[in-house]
Design a protein around this motif. Structure first.
Motif, PDB file in Angstrom:
ATOM      1  N   PHE A   1      91.046 126.990  88.657  1.00  0.00           N
ATOM      2  CA  PHE A   1      89.907 127.142  89.560  1.00  0.00           C
ATOM      3  C   PHE A   1      88.855 126.045  89.389  1.00  0.00           C
ATOM      4  O   PHE A   1      88.130 125.716  90.328  1.00  0.00           O
ATOM      5  N   LEU A   2      88.779 125.422  88.203  1.00  0.00           N
ATOM      6  CA  LEU A   2      87.786 124.366  87.991  1.00  0.00           C
ATOM      7  C   LEU A   2      88.126 123.093  88.763  1.00  0.00           C
ATOM      8  O   LEU A   2      87.235 122.422  89.292  1.00  0.00           O
ATOM      9  N   TYR A   3      89.409 122.728  88.827  1.00  0.00           N
ATOM     10  CA  TYR A   3      89.795 121.524  89.558  1.00  0.00           C
ATOM     11  C   TYR A   3      89.504 121.639  91.054  1.00  0.00           C
ATOM     12  O   TYR A   3      88.923 120.719  91.644  1.00  0.00           O
ATOM     13  N   PRO A   4      89.895 122.748  91.708  1.00  0.00           N
ATOM     14  CA  PRO A   4      89.541 122.862  93.130  1.00  0.00           C
ATOM     15  C   PRO A   4      88.039 122.863  93.381  1.00  0.00           C
ATOM     16  O   PRO A   4      87.565 122.253  94.345  1.00  0.00           O
ATOM     17  N   ILE A   5      87.273 123.543  92.507  1.00  0.00           N
ATOM     18  CA  ILE A   5      85.817 123.554  92.679  1.00  0.00           C
ATOM     19  C   ILE A   5      85.243 122.154  92.496  1.00  0.00           C
ATOM     20  O   ILE A   5      84.433 121.684  93.302  1.00  0.00           O
ATOM     21  N   GLY A   6      85.677 121.469  91.438  1.00  0.00           N
ATOM     22  CA  GLY A   6      85.168 120.129  91.168  1.00  0.00           C
ATOM     23  C   GLY A   6      85.558 119.126  92.242  1.00  0.00           C
ATOM     24  O   GLY A   6      84.713 118.416  92.787  1.00  0.00           O
ATOM     25  N   ALA A   7      86.850 119.067  92.554  1.00  0.00           N
ATOM     26  CA  ALA A   7      87.323 118.104  93.555  1.00  0.00           C
ATOM     27  C   ALA A   7      86.784 118.434  94.942  1.00  0.00           C
ATOM     28  O   ALA A   7      86.422 117.534  95.714  1.00  0.00           O
ATOM     29  N   GLY A   8      86.721 119.729  95.272  1.00  0.00           N
ATOM     30  CA  GLY A   8      86.168 120.124  96.569  1.00  0.00           C
ATOM     31  C   GLY A   8      84.710 119.747  96.690  1.00  0.00           C
ATOM     32  O   GLY A   8      84.271 119.257  97.747  1.00  0.00           O
ATOM     33  N   SER A   9      83.942 119.949  95.624  1.00  0.00           N
ATOM     34  CA  SER A   9      82.523 119.577  95.635  1.00  0.00           C
ATOM     35  C   SER A   9      82.360 118.064  95.757  1.00  0.00           C
ATOM     36  O   SER A   9      81.456 117.582  96.459  1.00  0.00           O
ATOM     37  N   GLU A  10      83.215 117.310  95.078  1.00  0.00           N
ATOM     38  CA  GLU A  10      83.163 115.843  95.183  1.00  0.00           C
ATOM     39  C   GLU A  10      83.392 115.398  96.624  1.00  0.00           C
ATOM     40  O   GLU A  10      82.674 114.536  97.153  1.00  0.00           O
ATOM     41  N   ALA A  11      84.421 115.977  97.258  1.00  0.00           N
ATOM     42  CA  ALA A  11      84.734 115.603  98.641  1.00  0.00           C
ATOM     43  C   ALA A  11      83.584 115.965  99.580  1.00  0.00           C
ATOM     44  O   ALA A  11      83.243 115.194 100.497  1.00  0.00           O
ATOM     45  N   ILE A  12      82.965 117.107  99.364  1.00  0.00           N
ATOM     46  CA  ILE A  12      81.825 117.515 100.194  1.00  0.00           C
ATOM     47  C   ILE A  12      80.657 116.554 100.006  1.00  0.00           C
ATOM     48  O   ILE A  12      79.975 116.185 100.969  1.00  0.00           O
ATOM     49  N   GLU A  13      80.423 116.128  98.779  1.00  0.00           N
ATOM     50  CA  GLU A  13      79.347 115.182  98.506  1.00  0.00           C
ATOM     51  C   GLU A  13      79.592 113.847  99.230  1.00  0.00           C
ATOM     52  O   GLU A  13      78.672 113.256  99.800  1.00  0.00           O
ATOM     53  N   ILE A  14      80.822 113.378  99.196  1.00  0.00           N
ATOM     54  CA  ILE A  14      81.153 112.135  99.893  1.00  0.00           C
ATOM     55  C   ILE A  14      80.961 112.313 101.392  1.00  0.00           C
ATOM     56  O   ILE A  14      80.400 111.431 102.067  1.00  0.00           O
ATOM     57  N   TYR A  15      81.401 113.431 101.914  1.00  0.00           N
ATOM     58  CA  TYR A  15      81.246 113.690 103.353  1.00  0.00           C
ATOM     59  C   TYR A  15      79.771 113.731 103.742  1.00  0.00           C
ATOM     60  O   TYR A  15      79.381 113.199 104.794  1.00  0.00           O
ATOM     61  N   GLN A  16      78.944 114.339 102.913  1.00  0.00           N
ATOM     62  CA  GLN A  16      77.511 114.410 103.188  1.00  0.00           C
ATOM     63  C   GLN A  16      76.861 113.029 103.175  1.00  0.00           C
ATOM     64  O   GLN A  16      75.836 112.811 103.829  1.00  0.00           O
ATOM     65  N   ALA A  17      77.454 112.086 102.429  1.00  0.00           N
ATOM     66  CA  ALA A  17      76.884 110.742 102.317  1.00  0.00           C
ATOM     67  C   ALA A  17      77.265 109.831 103.479  1.00  0.00           C
ATOM     68  O   ALA A  17      76.684 108.743 103.636  1.00  0.00           O
ATOM     69  N   LEU A  18      78.235 110.224 104.308  1.00  0.00           N
ATOM     70  CA  LEU A  18      78.744 109.348 105.368  1.00  0.00           C
ATOM     71  C   LEU A  18      77.673 108.877 106.363  1.00  0.00           C
ATOM     72  O   LEU A  18      77.620 107.676 106.677  1.00  0.00           O
ATOM     73  N   PRO A  19      76.822 109.760 106.879  1.00  0.00           N
ATOM     74  CA  PRO A  19      75.805 109.273 107.827  1.00  0.00           C
ATOM     75  C   PRO A  19      74.900 108.204 107.229  1.00  0.00           C
ATOM     76  O   PRO A  19      74.571 107.211 107.886  1.00  0.00           O
ATOM     77  N   PHE A  20      74.508 108.392 105.972  1.00  0.00           N
ATOM     78  CA  PHE A  20      73.653 107.402 105.313  1.00  0.00           C
ATOM     79  C   PHE A  20      74.428 106.124 105.031  1.00  0.00           C
ATOM     80  O   PHE A  20      73.898 105.014 105.176  1.00  0.00           O
ATOM     81  N   ALA A  21      75.683 106.262 104.627  1.00  0.00           N
ATOM     82  CA  ALA A  21      76.507 105.093 104.300  1.00  0.00           C
ATOM     83  C   ALA A  21      76.642 104.160 105.494  1.00  0.00           C
ATOM     84  O   ALA A  21      76.678 102.936 105.344  1.00  0.00           O
ATOM     85  N   HIS A  22      76.699 104.709 106.687  1.00  0.00           N
ATOM     86  CA  HIS A  22      76.855 103.885 107.892  1.00  0.00           C
ATOM     87  C   HIS A  22      75.623 103.029 108.121  1.00  0.00           C
ATOM     88  O   HIS A  22      75.718 101.921 108.669  1.00  0.00           O
ATOM     89  N   THR A  23      74.459 103.492 107.688  1.00  0.00           N
ATOM     90  CA  THR A  23      73.238 102.700 107.850  1.00  0.00           C
ATOM     91  C   THR A  23      73.120 101.617 106.778  1.00  0.00           C
ATOM     92  O   THR A  23      72.402 100.642 106.972  1.00  0.00           O
ATOM     93  N   VAL A  24      73.799 101.806 105.640  1.00  0.00           N
ATOM     94  CA  VAL A  24      73.778 100.795 104.576  1.00  0.00           C
ATOM     95  C   VAL A  24      74.649  99.614 104.957  1.00  0.00           C
ATOM     96  O   VAL A  24      74.202  98.467 104.978  1.00  0.00           O
ATOM     97  N   HIS A  25      75.908  99.882 105.268  1.00  0.00           N
ATOM     98  CA  HIS A  25      76.854  98.834 105.667  1.00  0.00           C
ATOM     99  C   HIS A  25      78.115  99.504 106.202  1.00  0.00           C
ATOM    100  O   HIS A  25      78.584 100.493 105.614  1.00  0.00           O
ATOM    101  N   PRO A  26      78.672  98.999 107.297  1.00  0.00           N
ATOM    102  CA  PRO A  26      79.907  99.603 107.828  1.00  0.00           C
ATOM    103  C   PRO A  26      81.034  99.634 106.805  1.00  0.00           C
ATOM    104  O   PRO A  26      81.819 100.586 106.771  1.00  0.00           O
ATOM    105  N   GLY A  27      81.120  98.575 105.970  1.00  0.00           N
ATOM    106  CA  GLY A  27      82.170  98.540 104.954  1.00  0.00           C
ATOM    107  C   GLY A  27      82.058  99.688 103.971  1.00  0.00           C
ATOM    108  O   GLY A  27      83.068 100.265 103.553  1.00  0.00           O
ATOM    109  N   TYR A  28      80.816 100.037 103.603  1.00  0.00           N
ATOM    110  CA  TYR A  28      80.587 101.153 102.679  1.00  0.00           C
ATOM    111  C   TYR A  28      81.005 102.464 103.333  1.00  0.00           C
ATOM    112  O   TYR A  28      81.628 103.325 102.695  1.00  0.00           O
ATOM    113  N   TYR A  29      80.696 102.604 104.592  1.00  0.00           N
ATOM    114  CA  TYR A  29      81.061 103.806 105.346  1.00  0.00           C
ATOM    115  C   TYR A  29      82.579 103.972 105.395  1.00  0.00           C
ATOM    116  O   TYR A  29      83.104 105.058 105.104  1.00  0.00           O
TER     117      TYR A  29
END
Length: 230
Positions: free
Chosen positions: A164-192
């Motif tokens: 249960f720790l791996y799904p929680i950890g990896a799932g939270s990581e993926a959600i964090e990356i997804y949440q960062a996408l709108p901001f990443a696009h304003t930094v640089h398209p390559g980062y996005y």
């Protein structure tokens, strides 16, 4: 038994003689594992204390443990070199994969290109707690094994909690990356697009790590192991 007799016995049995333990490396690994255990325990304690003090307000967690988490996780880079130089038997590929994915979170999203929405999102807290529990168990297990004192309950925790720790950890990581996408696009398209690529890599990467741990569990807790212990 003389040395010549010992060599003859080894040759007759067909088994390779065990590699002698380097006491300097053993002492270094013992210190590293206990230091890592203490560091991750401290981050976990601070996280829990913050949640209790704020009435489970996860938006306050990063302000308390963010910097600590960055440096504790960065220290795990040493583990790639431990595997590379043969200090431990862990596969270099899976070790590097796990460390790299976490460094992306703590450095790429939370530090170098900080995203306030990611820092204050609930997934940061669940990710931190999952990481901390996983690493506290893992480092205590490694440290005690180095002195042949690993209790059976700790072995069970090491090869069971990941379910249960791996799904929680990896799932939270993926959600964090997804949440960062709108901001990443304003930094640089390559980062996005880089973060988009990482999200695509997460499912197969998680599969590799998860099945690897399932295999390890069968090796250490399977019927054959239990029979041998009895």
């Amino acid at each position: 038994m003389t040395k010549s007799t010992s060599r003859a016995a080894t040759a007759t049995s067909g088994k390779k003689a065990p590699k002698p333990v380097n006491p300097v490396i053993n002492l270094y690994l013992l210190a590293y594992n206990w230091a890592s255990f203490a560091a991750w325990s401290y981050v976990l304690l601070q996280t829990v204390r913050t949640l209790l003090a704020t009435g489970n307000d996860y938006t306050k967690v990063y302000a308390v443990v963010g910097d600590q988490l960055v440096w504790v996780q960065t220290a795990a880079l040493l583990e790639v070199f431990h595997s590379l130089f043969g200090f431990v038997k862990s596969p270099v590929g899976t070790t590097a994969m796990q460390v790299a994915s976490r460094l992306l979170l703590v450095w790429g999203i939370c530090t170098l290109f900080p995203v306030p929405e990611v820092r204050s999102y609930w997934a940061f807290t669940t990710m931190t707690i999952a990481w901390c529990i996983t690493e506290c168990i893992r480092y205590a297990y490694y440290a005690l094994n180095l002195v042949n004192l690993g209790p059976s309950w700790l072995v069970w925790c090491r090869y069971t909690f990941f379910y249960f720790l791996y799904p929680i950890g990896a799932g939270s990581e993926a959600i964090e990356i997804y949440q960062a996408l709108p901001f990443a696009h304003t930094v640089h398209p390559g980062y996005y697009y880089f973060l988009c690529a990482m999200l695509c890599i997460y499912p197969p990467g998680f599969f590799v790590m998860y099945t690897h741990m399932i295999g390890q569990r069968k090796r250490y807790l399977g019927p054959a192991k239990a029979k041998k212990t009895q």
